[in-house]
Design a protein around this motif. Structure first.
Motif, PDB file in Angstrom:
ATOM      1  N   THR A 213       0.847  -1.187   0.000  1.00  5.44           N
ATOM      2  CA  THR A 213       0.000   0.000   0.000  1.00  5.44           C
ATOM      3  C   THR A 213       0.888   1.244   0.000  1.00  5.44           C
ATOM      4  N   LEU A 214       0.316   2.330  -0.466  1.00  6.40           N
ATOM      5  CA  LEU A 214       1.059   3.594  -0.473  1.00  6.40           C
ATOM      6  C   LEU A 214       1.457   3.974   0.953  1.00  6.40           C
ATOM      7  N   ALA A 215       0.574   3.694   1.921  1.00  7.04           N
ATOM      8  CA  ALA A 215       0.879   3.988   3.317  1.00  7.04           C
ATOM      9  C   ALA A 215       2.103   3.196   3.782  1.00  7.04           C
ATOM     10  N   GLN A 216       2.188   1.931   3.389  1.00  2.00           N
ATOM     11  CA  GLN A 216       3.348   1.109   3.752  1.00  2.00           C
ATOM     12  C   GLN A 216       4.631   1.642   3.113  1.00  2.00           C
ATOM     13  N   GLU A 217       4.543   2.060   1.861  1.00  3.80           N
ATOM     14  CA  GLU A 217       5.717   2.600   1.176  1.00  3.80           C
ATOM     15  C   GLU A 217       6.197   3.895   1.831  1.00  3.80           C
ATOM     16  N   LEU A 218       5.225   4.721   2.239  1.00  3.81           N
ATOM     17  CA  LEU A 218       5.590   5.982   2.899  1.00  3.81           C
ATOM     18  C   LEU A 218       6.238   5.705   4.256  1.00  3.81           C
ATOM     19  N   TYR A 250      -4.562   3.081  -2.505  1.00  7.49           N
ATOM     20  CA  TYR A 250      -3.723   2.732  -3.652  1.00  7.49           C
ATOM     21  C   TYR A 250      -2.450   2.007  -3.216  1.00  7.49           C
ATOM     22  N   ALA A 251      -1.791   1.413  -4.202  1.00  7.45           N
ATOM     23  CA  ALA A 251      -0.587   0.620  -3.937  1.00  7.45           C
ATOM     24  C   ALA A 251       0.502   0.961  -4.939  1.00  7.45           C
ATOM     25  N   LEU A 252       1.718   0.534  -4.611  1.00  3.30           N
ATOM     26  CA  LEU A 252       2.889   0.699  -5.478  1.00  3.30           C
ATOM     27  C   LEU A 252       3.665  -0.615  -5.463  1.00  3.30           C
ATOM     28  N   PRO A 253       4.495  -0.849  -6.462  1.00  4.57           N
ATOM     29  CA  PRO A 253       5.429  -1.977  -6.366  1.00  4.57           C
ATOM     30  C   PRO A 253       6.303  -1.797  -5.117  1.00  4.57           C
ATOM     31  N   SER A 254       6.511  -2.859  -4.383  1.00  5.11           N
ATOM     32  CA  SER A 254       7.271  -2.775  -3.133  1.00  5.11           C
ATOM     33  C   SER A 254       8.661  -2.178  -3.362  1.00  5.11           C
ATOM     34  N   PHE A 255       9.064  -1.281  -2.452  1.00  6.45           N
ATOM     35  CA  PHE A 255      10.375  -0.627  -2.489  1.00  6.45           C
ATOM     36  C   PHE A 255      10.555   0.244  -3.735  1.00  6.45           C
ATOM     37  N   SER A 256       9.499   0.912  -4.153  1.00  5.18           N
ATOM     38  CA  SER A 256       9.611   1.756  -5.352  1.00  5.18           C
ATOM     39  C   SER A 256       9.812   3.232  -5.007  1.00  5.18           C
ATOM     40  N   LEU A 257       9.390   3.644  -3.822  1.00  6.51           N
ATOM     41  CA  LEU A 257       9.473   5.059  -3.469  1.00  6.51           C
ATOM     42  C   LEU A 257      10.866   5.440  -2.973  1.00  6.51           C
ATOM     43  N   GLN A 258      11.459   4.602  -2.144  1.00  6.47           N
ATOM     44  CA  GLN A 258      12.761   4.917  -1.571  1.00  6.47           C
ATOM     45  C   GLN A 258      13.859   5.132  -2.627  1.00  6.47           C
ATOM     46  N   PRO A 259      13.938   4.301  -3.682  1.00 10.25           N
ATOM     47  CA  PRO A 259      14.970   4.556  -4.707  1.00 10.25           C
ATOM     48  C   PRO A 259      14.818   5.899  -5.406  1.00 10.25           C
ATOM     49  N   LEU A 260      13.567   6.400  -5.511  1.00  8.59           N
ATOM     50  CA  LEU A 260      13.361   7.712  -6.140  1.00  8.59           C
ATOM     51  C   LEU A 260      13.878   8.828  -5.238  1.00  8.59           C
ATOM     52  N   LEU A 261      13.668   8.674  -3.945  1.00  5.46           N
ATOM     53  CA  LEU A 261      14.216   9.646  -3.001  1.00  5.46           C
ATOM     54  C   LEU A 261      15.745   9.615  -3.040  1.00  5.46           C
ATOM     55  N   GLU A 262      16.272   8.412  -3.068  1.00 11.04           N
ATOM     56  CA  GLU A 262      17.723   8.247  -3.119  1.00 11.04           C
ATOM     57  C   GLU A 262      18.294   8.838  -4.399  1.00 11.04           C
ATOM     58  N   ASN A 263      17.559   8.676  -5.505  1.00 11.71           N
ATOM     59  CA  ASN A 263      18.002   9.204  -6.790  1.00 11.71           C
ATOM     60  C   ASN A 263      18.117  10.730  -6.749  1.00 11.71           C
ATOM     61  N   ALA A 264      17.125  11.392  -6.117  1.00 12.25           N
ATOM     62  CA  ALA A 264      17.147  12.854  -6.010  1.00 12.25           C
ATOM     63  C   ALA A 264      18.331  13.319  -5.157  1.00 12.25           C
ATOM     64  N   ILE A 265      18.582  12.635  -4.043  1.00 12.92           N
ATOM     65  CA  ILE A 265      19.687  13.010  -3.155  1.00 12.92           C
ATOM     66  C   ILE A 265      21.032  12.790  -3.829  1.00 12.92           C
ATOM     67  N   LYS A 266      21.123  11.728  -4.587  1.00 12.28           N
ATOM     68  CA  LYS A 266      22.397  11.334  -5.178  1.00 12.28           C
ATOM     69  C   LYS A 266      22.869  12.294  -6.268  1.00 12.28           C
ATOM     70  N   HIS A 267      21.925  12.844  -7.042  1.00 11.13           N
ATOM     71  CA  HIS A 267      22.308  13.588  -8.245  1.00 11.13           C
ATOM     72  C   HIS A 267      22.219  15.108  -8.091  1.00 11.13           C
ATOM     73  N   GLY A 285      -4.283   9.947 -11.461  1.00 14.44           N
ATOM     74  CA  GLY A 285      -4.004   8.580 -11.033  1.00 14.44           C
ATOM     75  C   GLY A 285      -2.532   8.303 -10.825  1.00 14.44           C
ATOM     76  N   TYR A 286      -1.725   9.353 -10.680  1.00 13.11           N
ATOM     77  CA  TYR A 286      -0.280   9.183 -10.558  1.00 13.11           C
ATOM     78  C   TYR A 286       0.246   9.758  -9.249  1.00 13.11           C
ATOM     79  N   LEU A 287       1.280   9.121  -8.731  1.00 17.14           N
ATOM     80  CA  LEU A 287       2.045   9.669  -7.620  1.00 17.14           C
ATOM     81  C   LEU A 287       3.245  10.393  -8.223  1.00 17.14           C
ATOM     82  N   VAL A 288       3.420  11.651  -7.859  1.00 15.37           N
ATOM     83  CA  VAL A 288       4.483  12.479  -8.444  1.00 15.37           C
ATOM     84  C   VAL A 288       5.527  12.786  -7.385  1.00 15.37           C
ATOM     85  N   ILE A 289       6.757  12.423  -7.670  1.00 19.57           N
ATOM     86  CA  ILE A 289       7.893  12.726  -6.794  1.00 19.57           C
ATOM     87  C   ILE A 289       8.750  13.751  -7.537  1.00 19.57           C
TER      88      ILE A 289
END
Length: 345
Positions: A213-218, A250-267, A285-289
């Motif tokens: 779930t999105l709550a779990q990913e957050l 709503y739901a997301l593929p597991s462990f999909s949000l953290q890599p996007l956060l990491e990507n922003a910090i890294k670059h 219908g989209y989650l925007v990071i």
């Protein structure tokens, strides 16, 4: 692949064929033959075909326990047994029907015997063809099911492989950060370990889930963000603007949000005076990071575990694409919010 016989379907087909041939015989004999023999001969046709069909089914069940349905032995023994059996069935039924029709000719007439042979061969051939059509249909269904199972197993294997790439990558960076923190502030390093342990515990708990779930990913990403706050302080800011209903629905593929956060910090470059500001919002219908763009002058080596990994996992689990937008001021990634009912699929 073992092909199982659908006995009920084969028997139903035998009765259907018997009824159809019986009706055809009835119509032909009604217009051309003596009325006194109409019902006995119709009964002979119906019963003989039904019995031939059931004998073929019983024989297939018997042979199927010893040979593969697709083997040459199965076909050979079936042919050698069913054709003589069909002739015997006619020979057994004939006296009963002849008595009912008051047939006067000799039972041992050579012409009558040849008629039994011909009828047995024709009817048995017809029954075998019809039963083979059922076997072919069952074989196709079984083959399609096996292909689908293999396809799903392949997708599942690819998905798990991609997901397993994330943890080693995270651990490598986290341990390097922890080493640096212990050289500067042990209390801060201890807090970092607490959040890292929580992050890894959640990672292990949801390891077998394809969707969360999105709550779990957050909640999962919160520990990661706390680790980064310890590392970067006020130079990093993240705002999450999402309704509770959206988080639970709503739901997301597991462990999909953290890599996007990491990507922003890294670059990106960021300081207290020019912080990196990450926003997590919903648009349709989209989650925007999204984040303000402050690209590093030096190109950072990429392991392709971020966006490429997420894009491939989205393709495997839902067929959706990951949308990426970038200009001089902002970079954003939009990922489709999936329905929550399939989280445990």
């Amino acid at each position: 692949m073992v092909l199982k016989l659908n006995v009920k379907r084969l028997n139903r087909l035998s009765w259907l064929l018997a009824i159809i041939i019986g009706m055809i015989f009835y119509i032909i004999y009604y217009n051309n033959g003596p009325r006194g023999s109409l019902y006995p001969y119709t009964l002979l046709s119906l019963l003989s075909i039904a019995l031939i069909g059931h004998v073929d089914v019983l024989l297939m069940v018997f042979l199927g326990k010893r040979f593969s349905v697709k083997s040459k032995e199965f076909t050979l023994y079936r042919t050698l047994i069913t054709y003589p059996a069909s002739m015997v069935i006619y020979l057994i039924l004939w006296p009963i029907c002849a008595y009912m029709a008051r047939f006067q000719n000799s039972y041992w007439s050579i012409n009558l015997f040849l008629a039994f042979i011909g009828s047995g061969v024709v009817m048995n051939t017809m029954v075998i063809i019809m039963h083979d059509s059922v076997l072919l249909y069952e074989h196709k269904l079984s083959a399609d099911l096996e292909v689908e199972q293999l396809r799903r197993a392949n997708v599942e294997a690819k998905f798990q492989l991609l997901k397993q790439q994330i943890n080693p990558h995270f651990l490598f960076n986290a341990l390097n950060t922890l080493k640096a923190l212990y050289n500067k502030d042990t209390a801060m390093a201890d807090d970092y370990i607490v959040h890292m342990a929580s992050f890894l515990r959640t990672s292990i708990h949801h390891h077998s889930s394809n969707l969360s779930t999105l709550a779990q990913e957050l909640a999962f990403s919160k520990d990661y963000l706390e680790m980064q706050y310890i590392r970067f302080g006020n130079a990093l800011q993240c705002s999450i603007i999402l309704d509770q209903h959206v988080r639970e629905t709503y739901a997301l593929p597991s462990f999909s949000l953290q890599p996007l956060l990491e990507n922003a910090i890294k670059h990106n470059n960021f300081t207290k005076q020019h912080p990196l500001m990450i926003r997590i919002t919903q648009e349709g219908g989209y989650l925007v990071i999204s984040n303000n763009l402050q690209k590093k002058n030096l190109k950072v080596p990429s392991t392709q575990y971020g966006l490429a990994n997420l894009a491939e996992r989205y393709r495997l689990c839902s067929g959706d694409e990951v949308k990426i937008k970038a200009d001089d001021k902002e970079f954003s990634v939009s990922i489709k919010l999936l329905k929550n009912e399939n989280c445990n699929h």
